[in-house]
Design a protein around this motif. Structure first.
Motif, PDB file in Angstrom:
ATOM      1  N   SER A   1       1.225  -4.940   0.043  1.00  0.00           N
ATOM      2  CA  SER A   1       2.111  -5.621  -0.893  1.00  0.00           C
ATOM      3  C   SER A   1       2.814  -6.776  -0.199  1.00  0.00           C
ATOM      4  O   SER A   1       2.891  -6.846   1.019  1.00  0.00           O
ATOM      5  CB  SER A   1       3.151  -4.629  -1.429  1.00  0.00           C
ATOM      6  OG  SER A   1       2.509  -3.550  -2.073  1.00  0.00           O
TER       7      SER A   1
ATOM      8  N   ASP B   1      -5.043  -5.854 -13.061  1.00  0.00           N
ATOM      9  CA  ASP B   1      -6.088  -5.764 -12.038  1.00  0.00           C
ATOM     10  C   ASP B   1      -7.267  -4.899 -12.493  1.00  0.00           C
ATOM     11  O   ASP B   1      -7.956  -4.301 -11.668  1.00  0.00           O
ATOM     12  CB  ASP B   1      -5.522  -5.232 -10.723  1.00  0.00           C
ATOM     13  CG  ASP B   1      -4.919  -3.843 -10.861  1.00  0.00           C
ATOM     14  OD1 ASP B   1      -4.878  -3.319 -12.004  1.00  0.00           O
ATOM     15  OD2 ASP B   1      -4.489  -3.268  -9.844  1.00  0.00           O
TER      16      ASP B   1
ATOM     17  N   TRP C   1      -3.525 -11.832  -6.551  1.00  0.00           N
ATOM     18  CA  TRP C   1      -2.275 -11.085  -6.500  1.00  0.00           C
ATOM     19  C   TRP C   1      -1.962 -10.492  -7.867  1.00  0.00           C
ATOM     20  O   TRP C   1      -2.177 -11.129  -8.907  1.00  0.00           O
ATOM     21  CB  TRP C   1      -1.113 -11.992  -6.094  1.00  0.00           C
ATOM     22  CG  TRP C   1      -1.065 -12.340  -4.639  1.00  0.00           C
ATOM     23  CD1 TRP C   1      -0.394 -11.677  -3.648  1.00  0.00           C
ATOM     24  CD2 TRP C   1      -1.695 -13.458  -3.999  1.00  0.00           C
ATOM     25  NE1 TRP C   1      -0.564 -12.313  -2.429  1.00  0.00           N
ATOM     26  CE2 TRP C   1      -1.362 -13.415  -2.615  1.00  0.00           C
ATOM     27  CE3 TRP C   1      -2.504 -14.497  -4.445  1.00  0.00           C
ATOM     28  CZ2 TRP C   1      -1.801 -14.345  -1.696  1.00  0.00           C
ATOM     29  CZ3 TRP C   1      -2.949 -15.450  -3.536  1.00  0.00           C
ATOM     30  CH2 TRP C   1      -2.601 -15.367  -2.171  1.00  0.00           C
TER      31      TRP C   1
ATOM     32  N   GLY D   1       1.997  -4.515  -8.478  1.00  0.00           N
ATOM     33  CA  GLY D   1       1.647  -3.107  -8.356  1.00  0.00           C
ATOM     34  C   GLY D   1       0.217  -2.809  -7.968  1.00  0.00           C
ATOM     35  O   GLY D   1      -0.181  -1.649  -7.919  1.00  0.00           O
ATOM     36  N   SER D   2      -0.579  -3.824  -7.667  1.00  0.00           N
ATOM     37  CA  SER D   2      -1.984  -3.595  -7.325  1.00  0.00           C
ATOM     38  C   SER D   2      -2.122  -3.010  -5.928  1.00  0.00           C
ATOM     39  O   SER D   2      -1.265  -3.208  -5.064  1.00  0.00           O
ATOM     40  CB  SER D   2      -2.750  -4.920  -7.402  1.00  0.00           C
ATOM     41  OG  SER D   2      -4.120  -4.723  -7.122  1.00  0.00           O
ATOM     42  N   LYS D   3      -3.213  -2.287  -5.707  1.00  0.00           N
ATOM     43  CA  LYS D   3      -3.498  -1.740  -4.385  1.00  0.00           C
ATOM     44  C   LYS D   3      -4.318  -2.748  -3.583  1.00  0.00           C
ATOM     45  O   LYS D   3      -5.164  -3.445  -4.116  1.00  0.00           O
ATOM     46  CB  LYS D   3      -4.258  -0.417  -4.503  1.00  0.00           C
ATOM     47  CG  LYS D   3      -3.445   0.707  -5.124  1.00  0.00           C
ATOM     48  CD  LYS D   3      -4.237   2.010  -5.147  1.00  0.00           C
ATOM     49  CE  LYS D   3      -3.404   3.131  -5.749  1.00  0.00           C
ATOM     50  NZ  LYS D   3      -4.158   4.425  -5.784  1.00  0.00           N
ATOM     51  N   SER D   4      -4.096  -2.768  -2.299  1.00  0.00           N
ATOM     52  CA  SER D   4      -4.791  -3.716  -1.427  1.00  0.00           C
ATOM     53  C   SER D   4      -6.249  -3.308  -1.230  1.00  0.00           C
ATOM     54  O   SER D   4      -6.549  -2.147  -0.968  1.00  0.00           O
ATOM     55  CB  SER D   4      -4.087  -3.774  -0.064  1.00  0.00           C
ATOM     56  OG  SER D   4      -4.766  -4.637   0.802  1.00  0.00           O
TER      57      SER D   4
ATOM     58  N   GLY E   1      -1.057  -6.532  -3.654  1.00  0.00           N
ATOM     59  CA  GLY E   1      -0.028  -6.120  -4.591  1.00  0.00           C
ATOM     60  C   GLY E   1       1.237  -6.938  -4.399  1.00  0.00           C
ATOM     61  O   GLY E   1       1.527  -7.399  -3.293  1.00  0.00           O
TER      62      GLY E   1
ATOM     63  N   SER F   1       5.198  -6.509  -4.660  1.00  0.00           N
ATOM     64  CA  SER F   1       6.218  -5.475  -4.813  1.00  0.00           C
ATOM     65  C   SER F   1       7.383  -5.790  -3.893  1.00  0.00           C
ATOM     66  O   SER F   1       7.342  -6.719  -3.092  1.00  0.00           O
ATOM     67  CB  SER F   1       5.654  -4.096  -4.485  1.00  0.00           C
ATOM     68  OG  SER F   1       5.495  -3.946  -3.087  1.00  0.00           O
TER      69      SER F   1
END
Length: 397
Positions: free
Chosen positions: A25, A334, A373, A376-379, A393, A395
């Motif tokens: 994030s 995403d 980007w 809240g997305s995961k890397s 993400g 955050s």
């Protein structure tokens, strides 16, 4: 079926991205010494969350709000303004939190990639190299089949959109515009009816008499374009195509006196096709959106300009012979549909940049990457058509 594959887990992100800001994030503590910026990010983050929920599944393409799921245009002024606010705020948020590893931002705000000049500006191409780029690119993208293909692509897409327009809202101007599109396509069909691979003896020069109609010229299509623009200029739904027609008029003005009559005979037809390429090559400069449209069609068969939210340089590697360029988009969600949509856009940007870099014969090794980007997305890392893409993400963690 997914259009990309996930990069193997052992894949290592290049040195410029092996920093805290890009391994997950976006972190506010990366700028803890800048209290004003930190406070701004804290105040801004809830707004980003709210806008991402409001605009989920939507994206801004060529100044039009589009539903990525069904490709339909969303004609809503409030949502369009909200999307612009989301893109601008999201870009500023990300840039605030990655600035310690950024050597130089090429553009600080979202922008359209719509000219060769903008690509050269991003790559810091010198004046002398820009001349080389133009001399190398123009003869390729102004070939007769590329020129006519790009025109037909614009008109075909416009015709499709006109067919799905709400028939309850049809106006006299719309009906006239639809007929003009048909005539334009018929004109181009005649222009492209030559088969350059056929034997020359098959193309007999027709006999001319007093009743023969005058030979057609590109000026005829230019006149139709002017009429079509007047018919559609007040219709918001067709604004993109009005802009594209205006862009292509630049080329039509340069070749308006060139003949296109298929009855002029083989040798004369080839001569006229050659004149199209020569006149366009000579007249279309670096800032020409017409030239850039031809370049996009030449490389990808597409006439759509490209929107970017972020474009920046990272520091050189230790050896100093490689530079890293990051281009990116802020997404409202995403899911696979959205990522597929954005990855395809970024892939075209990366391809155009790489192409221009090669034409400029620049000495340094260029590493270009696509970045996405989302709140809240995961890397994770993805690979598509030989390019690497990184999802991050947004955050406050």
């Amino acid at each position: 079926m997914k259009i990309f594959r996930q990069v193997n887990s052992h894949y290592q992100v290049p040195n410029p991205l092996r920093v805290k800001k890009f391994t997950g994030s976006v972190h506010i503590d990366a700028i803890s010494n800048h209290s004003t910026s930190s406070e701004w990010c804290i105040r801004t983050f809830p707004k980003l969350i709210k806008l991402s929920h409001l605009l989920k599944g939507l994206d801004l393409i060529n100044e039009r709000l589009v539903n990525v799921e069904n490709k339909c245009v969303v004609d809503d002024e409030f949502l369009t303004l909200s999307m612009r606010a989301f893109k601008s705020t999201g870009t500023a948020f990300v840039m605030q939190n990655m600035r310690t590893c950024v050597n130089k931002p090429a553009y600080k705000e979202p922008f359209d990639v719509n000219s060769l000049k903008k690509i050269c500006d991003v790559l810091c191409v010198s004046a002398q190299q820009r001349k080389l780029v133009r001399l190398a690119i123009c003869p390729q993208v102004t070939q007769h089949q590329i020129w006519t293909g790009a025109l037909m692509e614009i008109l075909n897409q416009l015709e499709i959109e006109m067919k799905v327009k709400d028939y309850g809202c049809i106006t006299k101007g719309f009906n006239m515009g639809r007929q003009i599109v048909v005539n334009c396509l018929r004109f181009l069909d005649d222009v492209t009816s030559y088969d350059p691979d056929s034997a020359s003896w098959m193309w007999l020069t027709p006999k001319k008499d007093a009743d023969s109609p005058p030979s057609a010229k590109w000026a005829d299509l230019l006149e139709m374009f002017n009429d079509l623009i007047n018919c559609l200029k007040n219709d918001h739904e067709f604004l993109l195509y009005v802009i594209k027609l205006e862009i292509m008029k630049e080329g039509l003005l340069q070749i308006k006196d060139v003949l296109v009559d298929k009855n002029i005979g083989y040798k004369e037809a080839l001569h006229q096709q050659s004149l199209v390429q020569k006149k366009l090559t000579k007249s279309l400069g670096h800032s020409s959106r017409c030239l850039f449209t031809l370049l996009l069609y030449y490389l990808y068969g597409s006439i759509q300009d490209i929107d970017l939210d972020i474009c920046c340089w990272f520091s050189e590697d230790v050896a100093g012979d490689k530079v890293y360029l990051c281009v990116g988009k802020i997404m409202t969600s995403d899911d696979d549909k959205m990522m597929m949509h954005v990855v395809k856009q970024l892939d075209r940007v990366l391809g155009v940049i790489k192409f221009v870099h090669e034409m400029a014969e620049m000495k340094e090794i260029l590493e270009i990457q696509g970045h996405l980007w989302c709140v809240g997305s995961k890397s994770k890392s993805l690979a598509y058509r030989g390019h690497n893409f990184f999802i991050h993400g947004i955050s406050l963690e």
